[in-house]
Design an enzyme around this catalytic site. Structure first.
Site, PDB file in Angstrom:
ATOM      1  N   HIS A  20       0.856  -1.193   0.000  1.00 56.76           N
ATOM      2  CA  HIS A  20       0.000   0.000   0.000  1.00 56.76           C
ATOM      3  C   HIS A  20       0.890   1.240   0.000  1.00 56.76           C
ATOM      4  O   HIS A  20       1.269   1.747   1.058  1.00 56.76           O
ATOM      5  CB  HIS A  20      -0.922  -0.038   1.236  1.00 56.76           C
ATOM      6  CG  HIS A  20      -1.904   1.090   1.299  1.00 56.76           C
ATOM      7  ND1 HIS A  20      -3.069   1.013   2.047  1.00 56.76           N
ATOM      8  CD2 HIS A  20      -1.920   2.324   0.743  1.00 56.76           C
ATOM      9  CE1 HIS A  20      -3.740   2.140   1.940  1.00 56.76           C
ATOM     10  NE2 HIS A  20      -3.051   2.969   1.160  1.00 56.76           N
ATOM     11  N   HIS A  22       1.219   4.876  -2.511  1.00 63.26           N
ATOM     12  CA  HIS A  22       0.785   5.661  -3.685  1.00 63.26           C
ATOM     13  C   HIS A  22       2.035   6.316  -4.256  1.00 63.26           C
ATOM     14  O   HIS A  22       2.700   7.071  -3.538  1.00 63.26           O
ATOM     15  CB  HIS A  22      -0.212   6.740  -3.269  1.00 63.26           C
ATOM     16  CG  HIS A  22      -1.439   6.193  -2.606  1.00 63.26           C
ATOM     17  ND1 HIS A  22      -2.623   6.014  -3.278  1.00 63.26           N
ATOM     18  CD2 HIS A  22      -1.665   5.768  -1.332  1.00 63.26           C
ATOM     19  CE1 HIS A  22      -3.528   5.516  -2.444  1.00 63.26           C
ATOM     20  NE2 HIS A  22      -2.967   5.353  -1.253  1.00 63.26           N
ATOM     21  N   HIS A 200      -9.631   1.035  -1.015  1.00 64.85           N
ATOM     22  CA  HIS A 200      -9.502   1.670   0.288  1.00 64.85           C
ATOM     23  C   HIS A 200     -10.869   1.565   0.974  1.00 64.85           C
ATOM     24  O   HIS A 200     -11.907   1.779   0.325  1.00 64.85           O
ATOM     25  CB  HIS A 200      -9.151   3.145   0.145  1.00 64.85           C
ATOM     26  CG  HIS A 200      -7.711   3.414  -0.164  1.00 64.85           C
ATOM     27  ND1 HIS A 200      -7.053   2.833  -1.204  1.00 64.85           N
ATOM     28  CD2 HIS A 200      -6.796   4.196   0.472  1.00 64.85           C
ATOM     29  CE1 HIS A 200      -5.792   3.260  -1.216  1.00 64.85           C
ATOM     30  NE2 HIS A 200      -5.607   4.089  -0.207  1.00 64.85           N
ATOM     31  N   GLU A 203     -11.119   3.644   6.315  1.00 66.77           N
ATOM     32  CA  GLU A 203     -10.065   4.554   6.779  1.00 66.77           C
ATOM     33  C   GLU A 203     -10.766   5.676   7.537  1.00 66.77           C
ATOM     34  O   GLU A 203     -10.640   5.777   8.748  1.00 66.77           O
ATOM     35  CB  GLU A 203      -9.267   5.090   5.571  1.00 66.77           C
ATOM     36  CG  GLU A 203      -8.133   6.030   5.948  1.00 66.77           C
ATOM     37  CD  GLU A 203      -7.449   6.678   4.724  1.00 66.77           C
ATOM     38  OE1 GLU A 203      -8.037   6.688   3.631  1.00 66.77           O
ATOM     39  OE2 GLU A 203      -6.322   7.202   4.898  1.00 66.77           O
ATOM     40  N   ASP A 281       1.830   4.061   2.730  1.00 59.90           N
ATOM     41  CA  ASP A 281       0.758   4.897   2.148  1.00 59.90           C
ATOM     42  C   ASP A 281       1.330   6.058   1.318  1.00 59.90           C
ATOM     43  O   ASP A 281       1.445   5.932   0.100  1.00 59.90           O
ATOM     44  CB  ASP A 281      -0.193   5.396   3.243  1.00 59.90           C
ATOM     45  CG  ASP A 281      -1.593   5.687   2.733  1.00 59.90           C
ATOM     46  OD1 ASP A 281      -1.860   5.442   1.555  1.00 59.90           O
ATOM     47  OD2 ASP A 281      -2.433   6.162   3.533  1.00 59.90           O
ATOM     48  N   ASP A 282       1.642   7.173   1.985  1.00 60.44           N
ATOM     49  CA  ASP A 282       2.195   8.347   1.294  1.00 60.44           C
ATOM     50  C   ASP A 282       3.419   8.821   2.073  1.00 60.44           C
ATOM     51  O   ASP A 282       3.364   9.847   2.786  1.00 60.44           O
ATOM     52  CB  ASP A 282       1.134   9.462   1.235  1.00 60.44           C
ATOM     53  CG  ASP A 282      -0.108   9.020   0.484  1.00 60.44           C
ATOM     54  OD1 ASP A 282      -0.059   8.920  -0.748  1.00 60.44           O
ATOM     55  OD2 ASP A 282      -1.122   8.716   1.155  1.00 60.44           O
TER      56      ASP A 282
HETATM   57  N1  HPA Z   1      -6.471   7.568   1.360  1.00 59.05           N
HETATM   58  C1  HPA Z   1      -7.246   7.719   0.270  1.00 59.05           C
HETATM   59  N2  HPA Z   1      -6.762   8.130  -0.878  1.00 59.05           N
HETATM   60  C2  HPA Z   1      -5.461   8.383  -0.982  1.00 59.05           C
HETATM   61  C3  HPA Z   1      -4.625   8.239   0.100  1.00 59.05           C
HETATM   62  C4  HPA Z   1      -5.151   7.808   1.339  1.00 59.05           C
HETATM   63  O1  HPA Z   1      -4.464   7.664   2.377  1.00 59.05           O
HETATM   64  N3  HPA Z   1      -3.387   8.579  -0.329  1.00 59.05           N
HETATM   65  C5  HPA Z   1      -3.485   8.886  -1.628  1.00 59.05           C
HETATM   66  N4  HPA Z   1      -4.749   8.770  -2.040  1.00 59.05           N
HETATM   67 ZN    ZN Z   2      -3.756   4.803   0.546  1.00 57.85          ZN
END
Ligand code: HPA
Ligand code: ZN
Length: 341
Positions: A20, A22, A200, A203, A281-282
Protein backbone atom coordinates in the site's frame (compact mmCIF):
# COMPACT_ATOMS: atom_id res chain seq x y z
CA UNK A 1 16.46 -12.76 19.92
CA UNK A 2 20.23 -12.21 20.15
CA UNK A 3 21.16 -9.61 22.78
CA UNK A 4 23.52 -7.65 20.50
CA UNK A 5 20.71 -6.80 18.08
CA UNK A 6 18.27 -3.97 18.61
CA UNK A 7 14.66 -4.22 17.55
CA UNK A 8 15.41 -1.41 15.07
CA UNK A 9 18.16 -3.48 13.42
CA UNK A 10 15.79 -6.44 13.28
CA UNK A 11 13.09 -4.33 11.57
CA UNK A 12 15.51 -2.69 9.15
CA UNK A 13 16.92 -5.99 7.96
CA UNK A 14 13.89 -8.22 7.75
CA UNK A 15 12.78 -8.98 4.16
CA UNK A 16 9.34 -7.53 3.56
CA UNK A 17 6.76 -6.64 0.92
CA UNK A 18 4.99 -3.32 0.62
CA UNK A 19 1.38 -3.47 -0.61
CA UNK A 20 0.00 0.00 0.00
CA UNK A 21 2.01 2.91 -1.34
CA UNK A 22 0.79 5.66 -3.68
CA UNK A 23 3.56 6.61 -6.07
CA UNK A 24 2.36 10.23 -6.03
CA UNK A 25 2.65 10.08 -2.24
CA UNK A 26 6.38 9.35 -2.44
CA UNK A 27 7.05 12.77 -4.03
CA UNK A 28 9.70 14.28 -1.74
CA UNK A 29 9.92 18.10 -1.61
CA UNK A 30 13.53 18.04 -2.91
CA UNK A 31 12.52 16.16 -6.07
CA UNK A 32 9.35 18.25 -6.43
CA UNK A 33 11.42 21.41 -6.42
CA UNK A 34 13.97 19.98 -8.84
CA UNK A 35 11.31 18.87 -11.33
CA UNK A 36 9.42 22.17 -11.04
CA UNK A 37 12.59 24.05 -12.01
CA UNK A 38 13.42 21.57 -14.79
CA UNK A 39 9.96 22.01 -16.33
CA UNK A 40 9.72 25.74 -15.72
CA UNK A 41 6.45 25.01 -13.97
CA UNK A 42 4.82 27.42 -11.63
CA UNK A 43 5.15 26.33 -8.02
CA UNK A 44 3.75 28.42 -5.22
CA UNK A 45 6.58 27.52 -2.83
CA UNK A 46 9.96 29.28 -2.80
CA UNK A 47 11.99 26.51 -1.19
CA UNK A 48 12.03 22.87 -0.15
CA UNK A 49 11.51 24.00 3.44
CA UNK A 50 8.42 25.96 2.42
CA UNK A 51 6.97 22.84 0.77
CA UNK A 52 7.51 20.81 3.92
CA UNK A 53 6.10 23.63 5.99
CA UNK A 54 2.86 23.38 3.96
CA UNK A 55 2.33 19.73 4.95
CA UNK A 56 -0.16 20.47 7.69
CA UNK A 57 -3.40 18.58 7.59
CA UNK A 58 -5.96 17.27 10.04
CA UNK A 59 -7.97 14.92 7.87
CA UNK A 60 -7.98 13.05 4.58
CA UNK A 61 -9.48 15.87 2.50
CA UNK A 62 -6.95 18.50 3.70
CA UNK A 63 -4.16 16.07 2.89
CA UNK A 64 -5.57 15.22 -0.54
CA UNK A 65 -5.71 18.92 -1.50
CA UNK A 66 -1.95 19.22 -0.87
CA UNK A 67 -1.17 15.83 -2.43
CA UNK A 68 -2.97 16.70 -5.70
CA UNK A 69 -1.21 20.05 -5.82
CA UNK A 70 2.17 18.32 -5.51
CA UNK A 71 1.28 15.70 -8.13
CA UNK A 72 0.41 18.58 -10.47
CA UNK A 73 4.14 19.22 -10.97
CA UNK A 74 4.56 15.86 -12.75
CA UNK A 75 4.43 16.45 -16.48
CA UNK A 76 6.97 14.50 -18.53
CA UNK A 77 7.64 10.77 -18.76
CA UNK A 78 11.03 11.45 -17.15
CA UNK A 79 9.28 13.01 -14.13
CA UNK A 80 7.28 9.82 -13.52
CA UNK A 81 10.45 7.78 -14.00
CA UNK A 82 12.43 9.87 -11.50
CA UNK A 83 9.60 9.75 -8.96
CA UNK A 84 9.27 5.98 -9.21
CA UNK A 85 13.01 5.30 -9.21
CA UNK A 86 13.50 7.42 -6.08
CA UNK A 87 10.86 5.33 -4.26
CA UNK A 88 12.29 2.03 -5.47
CA UNK A 89 15.82 2.94 -4.33
CA UNK A 90 14.45 3.80 -0.90
CA UNK A 91 12.36 0.62 -0.78
CA UNK A 92 15.27 -1.63 -1.70
CA UNK A 93 17.42 0.05 0.99
CA UNK A 94 14.70 -0.90 3.50
CA UNK A 95 14.72 -4.56 2.45
CA UNK A 96 11.50 -4.42 0.45
CA UNK A 97 11.80 -7.41 -1.89
CA UNK A 98 8.42 -6.85 -3.51
CA UNK A 99 6.21 -3.78 -3.85
CA UNK A 100 2.69 -3.36 -5.23
CA UNK A 101 2.38 0.29 -6.11
CA UNK A 102 -0.72 2.45 -6.65
CA UNK A 103 -0.93 5.13 -9.29
CA UNK A 104 -3.76 7.58 -9.91
CA UNK A 105 -4.06 8.11 -13.69
CA UNK A 106 -6.97 10.56 -13.33
CA UNK A 107 -4.85 12.92 -11.23
CA UNK A 108 -2.77 13.41 -14.37
CA UNK A 109 -5.12 12.83 -17.33
CA UNK A 110 -7.52 15.31 -15.70
CA UNK A 111 -4.92 18.06 -16.28
CA UNK A 112 -4.04 17.05 -19.83
CA UNK A 113 -1.17 14.59 -19.27
CA UNK A 114 -1.44 11.49 -21.45
CA UNK A 115 -2.07 8.11 -19.82
CA UNK A 116 0.88 6.76 -21.82
CA UNK A 117 3.26 9.41 -20.39
CA UNK A 118 2.34 8.35 -16.84
CA UNK A 119 2.50 4.61 -17.28
CA UNK A 120 5.57 4.56 -19.52
CA UNK A 121 7.60 6.61 -17.03
CA UNK A 122 6.54 4.47 -14.07
CA UNK A 123 7.00 1.22 -15.97
CA UNK A 124 10.52 2.10 -17.15
CA UNK A 125 11.61 2.52 -13.51
CA UNK A 126 9.89 -0.72 -12.42
CA UNK A 127 11.57 -2.70 -15.19
CA UNK A 128 14.94 -1.20 -14.32
CA UNK A 129 14.53 -1.97 -10.60
CA UNK A 130 13.72 -5.60 -11.38
CA UNK A 131 16.90 -5.78 -13.45
CA UNK A 132 19.22 -3.73 -11.21
CA UNK A 133 17.99 -4.57 -7.70
CA UNK A 134 16.30 -7.92 -8.29
CA UNK A 135 13.20 -6.36 -6.79
CA UNK A 136 9.78 -7.51 -7.93
CA UNK A 137 6.92 -5.08 -8.41
CA UNK A 138 3.28 -4.81 -9.41
CA UNK A 139 1.23 -1.83 -10.47
CA UNK A 140 -2.30 -1.09 -9.23
CA UNK A 141 -4.40 1.48 -11.10
CA UNK A 142 -6.63 3.43 -8.72
CA UNK A 143 -9.86 5.20 -9.57
CA UNK A 144 -10.61 8.48 -7.78
CA UNK A 145 -13.80 7.79 -5.86
CA UNK A 146 -14.79 11.46 -5.57
CA UNK A 147 -15.21 11.53 -9.36
CA UNK A 148 -18.06 9.70 -11.07
CA UNK A 149 -18.15 6.16 -12.35
CA UNK A 150 -18.10 7.17 -16.02
CA UNK A 151 -14.71 8.83 -15.50
CA UNK A 152 -13.44 5.62 -13.87
CA UNK A 153 -14.81 3.59 -16.79
CA UNK A 154 -12.97 5.80 -19.28
CA UNK A 155 -9.76 5.31 -17.28
CA UNK A 156 -10.29 1.55 -17.24
CA UNK A 157 -10.68 1.57 -21.04
CA UNK A 158 -7.36 3.41 -21.33
CA UNK A 159 -5.74 0.99 -18.90
CA UNK A 160 -6.82 -2.01 -20.97
CA UNK A 161 -4.14 -1.15 -23.54
CA UNK A 162 -1.60 -1.77 -20.74
CA UNK A 163 -3.28 -4.84 -19.29
CA UNK A 164 0.01 -6.74 -18.98
CA UNK A 165 1.63 -3.97 -16.91
CA UNK A 166 -1.20 -3.62 -14.37
CA UNK A 167 -2.10 -6.37 -11.90
CA UNK A 168 -5.12 -4.86 -10.21
CA UNK A 169 -7.44 -1.89 -9.96
CA UNK A 170 -8.10 -0.01 -6.72
CA UNK A 171 -10.21 2.79 -5.28
CA UNK A 172 -8.77 5.79 -3.45
CA UNK A 173 -9.24 9.51 -2.65
CA UNK A 174 -12.03 10.98 -0.50
CA UNK A 175 -13.86 8.07 1.14
CA UNK A 176 -16.72 9.71 3.05
CA UNK A 177 -19.81 10.03 0.86
CA UNK A 178 -18.25 7.94 -1.92
CA UNK A 179 -19.20 4.32 -1.16
CA UNK A 180 -17.88 1.35 -3.15
CA UNK A 181 -21.42 0.78 -4.53
CA UNK A 182 -20.82 3.80 -6.79
CA UNK A 183 -18.21 1.77 -8.70
CA UNK A 184 -19.86 -1.62 -8.99
CA UNK A 185 -20.07 -1.62 -12.81
CA UNK A 186 -16.50 -0.50 -13.44
CA UNK A 187 -15.15 -3.09 -11.01
CA UNK A 188 -17.23 -5.81 -12.67
CA UNK A 189 -15.82 -4.77 -16.04
CA UNK A 190 -12.28 -4.74 -14.59
CA UNK A 191 -12.65 -8.27 -13.20
CA UNK A 192 -14.01 -9.47 -16.54
CA UNK A 193 -10.88 -8.04 -18.16
CA UNK A 194 -8.74 -10.10 -15.74
CA UNK A 195 -7.71 -7.48 -13.18
CA UNK A 196 -7.64 -8.30 -9.48
CA UNK A 197 -9.41 -5.74 -7.31
CA UNK A 198 -8.63 -3.88 -4.08
CA UNK A 199 -10.22 -0.83 -2.45
CA UNK A 200 -9.50 1.67 0.29
CA UNK A 201 -12.13 1.16 2.95
CA UNK A 202 -12.76 1.87 6.61
CA UNK A 203 -10.06 4.55 6.78
CA UNK A 204 -12.43 7.45 7.49
CA UNK A 205 -15.50 5.63 6.19
CA UNK A 206 -17.65 3.12 8.10
CA UNK A 207 -17.48 -0.69 8.29
CA UNK A 208 -20.41 -0.69 5.85
CA UNK A 209 -18.07 0.52 3.09
CA UNK A 210 -15.70 -2.39 3.80
CA UNK A 211 -18.61 -4.80 3.45
CA UNK A 212 -19.66 -3.17 0.16
CA UNK A 213 -16.09 -3.44 -1.15
CA UNK A 214 -16.12 -7.16 -0.36
CA UNK A 215 -19.60 -7.97 -1.62
CA UNK A 216 -20.04 -5.60 -4.54
CA UNK A 217 -16.48 -5.01 -5.76
CA UNK A 218 -15.31 -8.51 -4.77
CA UNK A 219 -11.95 -7.20 -3.62
CA UNK A 220 -9.04 -9.47 -2.71
CA UNK A 221 -7.68 -6.98 -0.14
CA UNK A 222 -8.89 -4.00 1.87
CA UNK A 223 -6.62 -0.96 2.05
CA UNK A 224 -6.59 0.37 5.64
CA UNK A 225 -9.72 -1.34 6.99
CA UNK A 226 -9.42 0.17 10.49
CA UNK A 227 -13.17 0.53 10.95
CA UNK A 228 -13.96 -3.08 10.10
CA UNK A 229 -13.45 -3.74 13.82
CA UNK A 230 -16.70 -1.88 14.52
CA UNK A 231 -18.60 -4.79 12.93
CA UNK A 232 -17.96 -8.13 14.55
CA UNK A 233 -19.60 -10.23 11.84
CA UNK A 234 -17.64 -8.46 9.14
CA UNK A 235 -14.38 -8.94 11.05
CA UNK A 236 -15.16 -12.64 11.41
CA UNK A 237 -15.72 -12.89 7.68
CA UNK A 238 -12.41 -11.14 6.91
CA UNK A 239 -10.65 -13.57 9.24
CA UNK A 240 -12.32 -16.67 7.81
CA UNK A 241 -11.74 -15.63 4.21
CA UNK A 242 -8.18 -14.48 4.98
CA UNK A 243 -8.83 -11.10 3.32
CA UNK A 244 -5.73 -9.02 4.05
CA UNK A 245 -5.79 -5.47 5.43
CA UNK A 246 -3.02 -3.12 4.33
CA UNK A 247 -2.57 -1.02 7.46
CA UNK A 248 -0.64 2.29 7.43
CA UNK A 249 0.18 3.46 10.98
CA UNK A 250 1.93 6.81 10.30
CA UNK A 251 -0.81 7.71 7.81
CA UNK A 252 -3.46 6.93 10.42
CA UNK A 253 -1.68 9.18 12.90
CA UNK A 254 -1.12 12.11 10.52
CA UNK A 255 -4.68 11.97 9.17
CA UNK A 256 -6.07 11.67 12.71
CA UNK A 257 -7.75 8.31 12.14
CA UNK A 258 -6.20 7.63 15.58
CA UNK A 259 -5.39 10.19 18.31
CA UNK A 260 -2.03 8.67 19.19
CA UNK A 261 -0.01 5.67 18.03
CA UNK A 262 -0.66 3.89 21.33
CA UNK A 263 -4.36 3.80 20.33
CA UNK A 264 -3.66 2.03 17.04
CA UNK A 265 -5.85 -1.09 16.60
CA UNK A 266 -3.05 -3.20 15.05
CA UNK A 267 -2.62 -5.46 18.07
CA UNK A 268 -6.37 -5.99 18.32
CA UNK A 269 -6.42 -6.83 14.63
CA UNK A 270 -3.63 -9.38 15.06
CA UNK A 271 -5.24 -10.93 18.13
CA UNK A 272 -8.49 -11.25 16.21
CA UNK A 273 -6.65 -13.28 13.57
CA UNK A 274 -6.81 -10.73 10.74
CA UNK A 275 -4.19 -10.97 8.01
CA UNK A 276 -2.67 -7.52 8.59
CA UNK A 277 0.32 -5.95 6.85
CA UNK A 278 2.27 -2.74 7.50
CA UNK A 279 2.76 -0.13 4.79
CA UNK A 280 3.70 3.51 4.24
CA UNK A 281 0.76 4.90 2.15
CA UNK A 282 2.20 8.35 1.29
CA UNK A 283 5.65 8.31 2.89
CA UNK A 284 6.80 11.76 1.70
CA UNK A 285 3.81 13.32 3.45
CA UNK A 286 3.36 11.16 6.55
CA UNK A 287 6.89 11.18 7.97
CA UNK A 288 8.30 7.81 7.05
CA UNK A 289 8.77 4.87 4.71
CA UNK A 290 7.97 1.27 5.57
CA UNK A 291 10.66 0.74 8.20
CA UNK A 292 9.70 3.93 10.02
CA UNK A 293 6.13 2.58 10.09
CA UNK A 294 7.27 -0.75 11.55
CA UNK A 295 9.38 1.06 14.14
CA UNK A 296 6.75 3.59 15.20
CA UNK A 297 4.08 0.94 15.78
CA UNK A 298 6.56 -1.42 17.43
CA UNK A 299 7.53 1.23 19.97
CA UNK A 300 3.96 2.34 20.64
CA UNK A 301 2.49 -1.15 21.06
CA UNK A 302 5.60 -2.93 22.38
CA UNK A 303 5.60 -5.39 19.51
CA UNK A 304 7.99 -8.32 19.85
CA UNK A 305 10.39 -9.76 17.25
CA UNK A 306 7.80 -12.54 16.80
CA UNK A 307 5.13 -9.96 15.97
CA UNK A 308 7.45 -8.31 13.45
CA UNK A 309 8.26 -11.70 11.95
CA UNK A 310 4.53 -12.42 11.63
CA UNK A 311 3.89 -9.04 9.96
CA UNK A 312 6.72 -9.56 7.46
CA UNK A 313 5.40 -13.04 6.62
CA UNK A 314 1.89 -11.63 6.26
CA UNK A 315 3.16 -9.06 3.76
CA UNK A 316 4.18 -11.82 1.33
CA UNK A 317 1.15 -13.97 2.05
CA UNK A 318 -1.12 -11.00 1.29
CA UNK A 319 0.70 -10.13 -1.93
CA UNK A 320 -0.37 -10.92 -5.49
CA UNK A 321 2.81 -12.90 -6.12
CA UNK A 322 2.58 -16.36 -7.61
CA UNK A 323 2.53 -19.06 -4.92
CA UNK A 324 5.97 -20.45 -5.87
CA UNK A 325 7.57 -16.98 -5.67
CA UNK A 326 5.76 -16.29 -2.39
CA UNK A 327 7.23 -19.49 -0.96
CA UNK A 328 10.75 -18.41 -1.92
CA UNK A 329 10.35 -15.02 -0.31
CA UNK A 330 8.80 -16.54 2.82
CA UNK A 331 11.81 -18.84 3.06
CA UNK A 332 14.05 -15.76 3.07
CA UNK A 333 12.06 -14.31 5.98
CA UNK A 334 12.42 -17.60 7.91
CA UNK A 335 16.18 -17.72 7.24
CA UNK A 336 16.54 -14.14 8.42
CA UNK A 337 14.78 -14.91 11.69
CA UNK A 338 16.98 -17.94 12.30
CA UNK A 339 20.12 -15.79 11.97
CA UNK A 340 18.96 -13.72 14.94
CA UNK A 341 17.89 -16.52 17.27
N1 HPA B 1 -6.47 7.57 1.36
C1 HPA B 1 -7.25 7.72 0.27
N2 HPA B 1 -6.76 8.13 -0.88
C2 HPA B 1 -5.46 8.38 -0.98
C3 HPA B 1 -4.63 8.24 0.10
C4 HPA B 1 -5.15 7.81 1.34
O1 HPA B 1 -4.46 7.66 2.38
N3 HPA B 1 -3.39 8.58 -0.33
C5 HPA B 1 -3.48 8.89 -1.63
N4 HPA B 1 -4.75 8.77 -2.04
ZN1 ZN C 1 -3.76 4.80 0.55
Amino acid sequence: MRKDITIEDFINGIPKAELHVHIEGTFEPELMFKIAIRNNSRIKYKSVEEIREAYKFNNLQDFLDIYYEGAGILTEEEDFYDLTMAYLEKAVSQKVLHSEIFFDPQTHTGRGIKFSTVINGIHKALAEAEEKFGMSTGLIMCFLRDLDESAAMKTLEEGLAYRKRIIAVGLDSAETGNPPSKFQDVFTRAREAGFLTVAHGGEEGPAKYVREALELLKVSRIDHGNHCLDDDKLTEELVCRKIPLTVCPLSNLRLKVIDCMEDHPLRRMMKRGLLVTLNSDDPAYFGGYINENYLAITKALNLTPDDIYKLAKNSFEASFLEESVKDKMLARVREYKKMYE
